[in-house]
Design an enzyme around this catalytic site. Structure first.
Site, mmCIF file in Angstrom:
data_model
loop_
_atom_site.group_PDB
_atom_site.id
_atom_site.type_symbol
_atom_site.label_atom_id
_atom_site.label_comp_id
_atom_site.label_asym_id
_atom_site.label_seq_id
_atom_site.Cartn_x
_atom_site.Cartn_y
_atom_site.Cartn_z
ATOM 1 N N ARG A 398 27.812 -4.668 46.006
ATOM 2 C CA ARG A 398 28.375 -4.524 47.356
ATOM 3 C C ARG A 398 27.289 -4.682 48.406
ATOM 4 N NH1 ARG A 398 29.938 -1.416 51.776
ATOM 5 N NH2 ARG A 398 32.111 -1.774 52.406
ATOM 6 N N CYS A 399 26.120 -4.099 48.171
ATOM 7 C CA CYS A 399 25.010 -4.236 49.121
ATOM 8 C C CYS A 399 24.617 -5.697 49.331
ATOM 9 C CB CYS A 399 23.785 -3.469 48.619
ATOM 10 S SG CYS A 399 23.925 -1.673 48.675
ATOM 11 N N MET A 400 24.715 -6.494 48.268
ATOM 12 C CA MET A 400 24.227 -7.873 48.322
ATOM 13 C C MET A 400 25.250 -8.856 48.884
ATOM 14 S SD MET A 400 22.003 -8.362 44.822
ATOM 15 C CE MET A 400 23.433 -8.200 43.733
#
Length: 411
Positions: A398-400
């Site tokens: 999700r962060c990426m």
């Protein structure tokens, strides 16, 4: 029906388009001495990190997602000469050189490249030796002693979630917390304003980056077409949450509910999505450490009111979610199955940082095998991606990713 280049009205609608940043030389420009300054606690091995990131992109493409790359979009936003010069002046100023000889030399150096190469050089960081400062006798070159960079590298850029976040048919372009990341959102400002895919297409900017209060995309979760959750975290302040909520409420965004959830303010749990993500209509991952034994955590429900915003304080997270999402029940799936050793270990490597690509279908790191097996036992379809080096940056799938288009949910 999707209504433009930005359309994100849930965390779980089928993912149609996303912005990624493939790790580049900026990652190799981290040193042990600069790790704290650049917000890293390890140095990823770039060739493997790139292979792993390519694996991530391939999984998304194989599942019907258009993958766009941040550096390409940024470069394509700078086709107009005046826009390019304005961008250069601003990024150099935000790197510490508002005027003077060093600013001029940096501008001339970066102007010598085509737009894509220029953007990549900025992202990688500009070393003093790149522009032969000694040969032109710049006094400024010696002011930081032996520090090799004039413009710091931006190794956190592969976490595209944080500089900006899509909400409905608009975006927040974020004022980030630490100086190491603050310049990153300037790329998205120019992409939204000047890229032909986004410019003059009705994209709303719910909050711009010109603020003193901080907010980052990892704390912004779009639960459905009228409810947003935002973490009160190390990286996002209560003041910023109230500001963006007010903007959403008064600007016909479609959003009438913001749930603020307080999480511990530390590096292991820097954003809400490192401890809590939505993965189906009624299913969420949650790191047990954010809750008391009886499932309590401080949270606030914000609604529009005649005099601005009404705020209600609550403690029962499950009940809050059931209320705002109009659910009879929901499934909170604990990271690492709630085991006191496994849960913190897998959360450290982003076992809670799942990216939903469709309702009940997620992308996760393969190293979090206990959490992944629990997700499968709860009926989720799990796509595992390679993760030995990417995870060293303390961010997961999700962060990426910065989703910009999701299919609207049918119910």
């Amino acid at each position: 029906m999707m209504a433009g280049p930005i359309n994100v009205k849930s965390e779980i609608g089928k993912l149609k388009a996303v912005i990624l940043k493939r790790p580049g030389k900026e990652v190799e420009n981290i040193t042990p001495d600069t790790m704290p300054r650049l917000l890293f606690d390890d140095i990823p091995y770039l060739p493997i990190a790139q292979k792993e990131h390519d694996n991530f992109a391939t999984v998304l493409k194989q599942n019907g997602t258009e993958v766009l790359y941040l550096d390409d979009l940024a470069a394509e936003s700078l086709n107009d000469a005046a826009v390019r010069q304005e961008f250069l002046q601003r990024i150099i100023a935000e790197s510490g050189f508002k005027k003077g000889k060093t600013a001029e030399v940096l501008q001339n150096y970066l102007n010598s490249f085509d737009s894509l190469t220029m953007v990549q050089r900025i992202m990688e960081g500009v070393r003093k030796e790149d522009i032969q400062l000694k040969s032109i006798g710049l006094k400024e070159a010696s002011e930081d002693g032996d520090y090799p960079f004039l413009m710091d590298p931006m190794p956190n850029l592969y976490f595209t979630r944080d500089p900006a976040a899509a909400i409905g048919e608009g975006v927040s372009i974020n004022r980030m917390t630490f100086a190491a990341r603050r310049r990153e959102s300037l790329f998205m400002e120019y992409i939204i304003a000047h890229h032909e895919r986004f410019a003059n297409q009705g994209v709303h900017v719910w909050r711009n980056r010109n603020h003193d209060t901080r907010i980052e995309g990892g704390d912004e979760l779009v639960l459905n077409n009228h409810v947003l959750a935002i973490g009160v975290s190390q990286r996002t302040s209560a003041e910023a949450i109230q500001d963006i909520a007010g903007n959403l409420f008064k600007n016909a965004s479609g959003y009438d509910t913001v749930v603020a959830i307080k999480i511990p303010h530390n590096h292991a749990m820097m954003h809400l999505d490192t401890v809590f993500t939505m993965i189906n209509y009624d299913q969420f991952t949650v790191h047990p450490a954010i809750l008391t034994k009886d499932g309590q955590v401080d949270s606030w429900i914000l609604h529009p009111a005649k005099d601005g915003i009404s705020i209600e304080h609550h403690r029962d997270l499950k009940q809050v979610l059931k209320t705002v999402l109009d659910l009879d029940d929901l499934d909170l799936i604990p990271t690492g199955n709630g085991d006191p050793i496994v849960a913190p270990r897998e959360q450290w490597n982003d076992g809670s940082n799942t990216l939903a690509i469709a309702p009940g279908e997620v992308v996760t790191y393969n190293r979090n095998y206990v959490s992944n097996e629990i997700l499968r036992k709860h009926g989720l379809k799990v796509h595992e991606i390679l993760s030995s080096e990417l995870s060293r940056g303390r961010g997961g799938p999700r962060c990426m990713s910065m989703p910009i288009v999701r299919e609207d949910l049918k119910k």
